[in-house]
Design a protein around this motif. Structure first.
Motif, short mmCIF file in Angstrom:
data_model
loop_
_atom_site.label_atom_id
_atom_site.label_comp_id
_atom_site.label_asym_id
_atom_site.label_seq_id
_atom_site.Cartn_x
_atom_site.Cartn_y
_atom_site.Cartn_z
N THR A 161 42.03 25.95 27.30
CA THR A 161 41.88 25.72 25.66
C THR A 161 40.85 25.07 25.39
OG1 THR A 161 43.68 24.17 25.60
CG2 THR A 161 44.40 26.55 25.40
N ALA A 162 40.24 25.27 24.44
CA ALA A 162 38.85 24.44 24.11
C ALA A 162 39.61 23.49 23.32
CB ALA A 162 38.28 25.18 23.18
N ARG A 221 38.17 25.13 18.19
CA ARG A 221 37.23 25.90 18.98
C ARG A 221 37.84 27.02 19.57
NH1 ARG A 221 32.22 22.98 20.99
NH2 ARG A 221 31.86 21.07 19.66
N ASN A 222 39.09 27.03 19.36
CA ASN A 222 39.72 28.47 19.89
C ASN A 222 39.67 29.52 18.81
OD1 ASN A 222 40.52 27.40 22.46
ND2 ASN A 222 42.33 26.26 21.57
N PRO A 280 34.11 24.08 10.20
CA PRO A 280 34.94 23.05 10.25
C PRO A 280 35.45 23.06 8.73
CG PRO A 280 32.65 22.20 10.54
CD PRO A 280 32.50 23.68 10.57
N ARG A 281 36.66 22.48 8.60
CA ARG A 281 37.29 22.33 6.99
C ARG A 281 37.57 20.80 6.88
NH1 ARG A 281 43.09 22.76 6.48
NH2 ARG A 281 44.10 22.40 8.37
N ASP A 282 37.34 20.43 5.94
CA ASP A 282 37.61 19.15 5.35
C ASP A 282 39.18 18.77 5.20
OD1 ASP A 282 35.10 18.55 5.17
OD2 ASP A 282 35.02 19.09 3.10
N GLN A 305 46.75 20.09 24.89
CA GLN A 305 45.56 20.50 24.32
C GLN A 305 44.57 18.93 23.96
OE1 GLN A 305 45.28 22.83 20.58
NE2 GLN A 305 43.12 23.55 21.08
N ALA A 306 43.17 18.92 24.30
CA ALA A 306 42.51 17.76 24.38
C ALA A 306 41.89 17.88 22.76
CB ALA A 306 41.32 17.83 25.08
#
Length: 141
Positions: free
Chosen positions: A56-57, A74-75, A80-82, A102-103
């Motif tokens: 998984t990303a 990233r999956n 990107p959301r604030d 998940q990292a």
């Protein structure tokens, strides 16, 4: 007058190998006795039917210059959301519930204060996130 007769000793130009043969035979007996006592280790070979789980990303936490936070999974496609720190905690709990391994990577603006990055690291540590990293842009050659 007694003449002393000097006995001429011949120089020995051969090696006496009898002691070496004795040592070799003793070692051979030792190895023959101990070899059946040694238990060889068992090797577990992989099975053909087993499938590896896809990697998984990582989830990306973005620290902006003014200290504001944003997140990007990233999956999932999208910008990107604030997000606020409180929302980040809840969002990470949901992500960790689905996949605890998940990292999470922190991508900070180069002009962002170091203190803000440390605060995010502390927040991630308090949420027991196991895999945390810092995202860096490679220098242009």
């Amino acid at each position: 007058m007694a003449f002393e007769r000097r006995s001429s000793r011949r120089l020995m130009n051969q090696i006496n190998v009898v002691p070496y043969i004795d040592v070799m035979l003793v070692l051979l007996v030792i190895f023959m006795v101990t070899a059946p006592l040694i238990n060889p280790g068992q090797i577990e070979l992989p099975q053909v039917g087993q499938a590896l789980a896809p990697a998984t990303a990582p989830v990306e936490v973005i620290v902006r210059k003014n200290g504001a936070l944003a997140v990007r999974d990233r999956n999932e496609p999208g910008a990107p959301r604030d997000i606020t720190r409180g929302e980040l905690v809840e969002w990470l709990r949901q992500k960790q519930a689905h996949n605890p391994e998940q990292a999470v990577v922190i991508a900070a603006d180069k002009d962002a204060r170091y203190e803000e990055v440390v605060k995010v690291l502390d927040l991630l540590q308090s949420q027991h996130v196991k895999r945390v990293g810092l995202l860096a842009k490679p220098a242009s050659l």
